[in-house]
Design an enzyme around this catalytic site. Structure first.
Site, PDB file in Angstrom:
ATOM      1  N   LYS A 270       0.839  -1.205   0.000  1.00 44.05           N
ATOM      2  CA  LYS A 270       0.000   0.000   0.000  1.00 44.05           C
ATOM      3  C   LYS A 270       0.872   1.254   0.000  1.00 44.05           C
ATOM      4  O   LYS A 270       0.610   2.211  -0.731  1.00 44.05           O
ATOM      5  CB  LYS A 270      -0.937  -0.018   1.224  1.00 44.05           C
TER       6      LYS A 270
ATOM      7  N   ASP B  25     -11.210   3.057   4.313  1.00 40.37           N
ATOM      8  CA  ASP B  25     -11.537   1.630   4.214  1.00 40.37           C
ATOM      9  C   ASP B  25     -13.049   1.410   4.135  1.00 40.37           C
ATOM     10  O   ASP B  25     -13.495   0.316   3.770  1.00 40.37           O
ATOM     11  CB  ASP B  25     -11.033   0.891   5.464  1.00 40.37           C
TER      12      ASP B  25
ATOM     13  N   GLN C  11      -4.672  -1.383   9.678  1.00 40.57           N
ATOM     14  CA  GLN C  11      -4.617  -2.717   9.077  1.00 40.57           C
ATOM     15  C   GLN C  11      -5.222  -3.747  10.039  1.00 40.57           C
ATOM     16  O   GLN C  11      -4.868  -3.788  11.217  1.00 40.57           O
ATOM     17  CB  GLN C  11      -3.165  -3.068   8.721  1.00 40.57           C
TER      18      GLN C  11
HETATM   19  N1  GUN Z   1      -7.164  -6.680   6.251  1.00 39.86           N
HETATM   20  C1  GUN Z   1      -7.518  -7.412   5.174  1.00 39.86           C
HETATM   21  N2  GUN Z   1      -8.065  -6.616   4.232  1.00 39.86           N
HETATM   22  C2  GUN Z   1      -8.044  -5.364   4.725  1.00 39.86           C
HETATM   23  C3  GUN Z   1      -8.459  -4.106   4.205  1.00 39.86           C
HETATM   24  O1  GUN Z   1      -8.978  -3.975   3.097  1.00 39.86           O
HETATM   25  N3  GUN Z   1      -8.247  -3.038   5.011  1.00 39.86           N
HETATM   26  C4  GUN Z   1      -7.707  -3.162   6.245  1.00 39.86           C
HETATM   27  N4  GUN Z   1      -7.569  -2.066   6.976  1.00 39.86           N
HETATM   28  N5  GUN Z   1      -7.318  -4.304   6.762  1.00 39.86           N
HETATM   29  C5  GUN Z   1      -7.483  -5.399   5.996  1.00 39.86           C
END
Ligand code: GUN
Length: 279
Positions: free
Chosen positions: A54, A121, A98
């Site tokens: 990311k 998100d 995350q």
């Molecule tokens: N863990 C797995 N997928 C995601 C996501 O799209 N965003 C976040 N913040 N954590 C995750």
């Protein structure tokens, strides 16, 4: 006839170059550079890898990104304190924590602390609710990526039967909402579903988001179906999806590969949400 492969990497690359251009234009107009804060707690190797990808993607398109790495032993109060700080930081337009958080931390409380306007998100209950009523909102990145892939192949979900396998808050539920909004008839399947294979066989659009390697077999798939594989599983060193790709591709009309399918789309959608958050 073998399925058409939906190349997520290629679609994501196009989205990323469009975003890079948009960001450049913003800067030329004197607008602030979009900023994303990524919060990573603990040392889950998969989470570390996702966060790294990311960050790299942000850098590439010109988003200011900062990583906040915290030990698994951090207290709930300290973590909430960091969210408060990021909520009021004018350089930060998007906040991503995350998931999953290590045991002992209250994920729900952390997500609820993020200002909904910075919730790139789309996990805050306000944004989840907005999605549920069909209002404009931040759409969770993976589900948004799934819909972009259907758009890319010009697949109109209206009147089609969509089956979503998996009911997580991150993928299953929101992707079902999005398909419903686009007038598909949607079934959500999960571990208590009876005759899962029969349900899958009816699907014109089959979204697999369960986290079980190669669970969806060729005889579970309706010939010509669009099969979207959200799974990222490890078999030894190999990464595989929830779909038995090699065999299902002989039956499906369209299929997404793993890796190189939904994964790159999730990141592209995060970048798009961050640019949107910057206004
Ligand atoms: N863990 C797995 N997928 C995601 C996501 O799209 N965003 C976040 N913040 N954590 C995750």
């Amino acid at each position: 006839m073998a399925a058409q492969i939906i190349d997520g990497k290629q679609i994501a690359q196009q989205i990323r170059s469009d975003l890079a251009r948009q960001i450049q234009e913003r800067i030329e107009q004197g607008k602030p550079r979009p900023g994303l804060a990524v919060v990573l707690v603990g040392d889950n190797p998969a989470s570390q890898l996702y966060v790294k990808m990311k960050q790299k993607a942000c850098l590439e398109v010109g988003i200011h990104s900062e990583e906040h790495r915290l030990p698994a032993s951090i207290s709930q109060g300290r973590l909430l304190g960091l969210i408060d700080q990021l909520n009021s930081d004018p350089r930060i337009h998007g906040i991503l924590v995350q998931l999953p958080l290590p045991d002992g931390l209250d994920e729900e409380e952390v997500i609820m602390r993020i200002r909904p306007e910075k919730d790139v998100d789309g996990f805050h209950p306000i944004n989840v609710g907005r999605l549920a009523i069909g209002a404009d909102t931040y759409v969770p990145c993976t589900p948004a990526g799934v819909m972009k892939m259907l758009d890319w192949i010009n697949y109109d979900p209206a009147g089609k039967k969509a089956v979503v396998v998996g009911r997580s808050n991150i993928v299953g539920k929101p992707v079902a909402q999005l398909l419903l909004k686009r007038n598909a008839t949607v079934t959500i399947c999960h571990s208590h579903t009876k005759d899962l294979m029969d349900e899958c066989r009816q699907a014109d659009i089959l979204v697999a988001a369960v986290g079980r390697p190669q669970m969806i077999k060729a005889d579970w798939v309706k010939p010509g179906a669009a099969v979207i594989d959200v799974g990222i599983n490890k078999i030894g060193k190999k990464t595989v999806g929830d779909v038995d790709f090699d065999n299902v591709k002989e039956v499906a009309g369209w299929i997404t590969p793993v890796p190189g399918g939904v994964g790159p789309m999730t990141i592209a959608m995060l970048l798009a949400n961050t640019v949107r958050a910057a206004g």
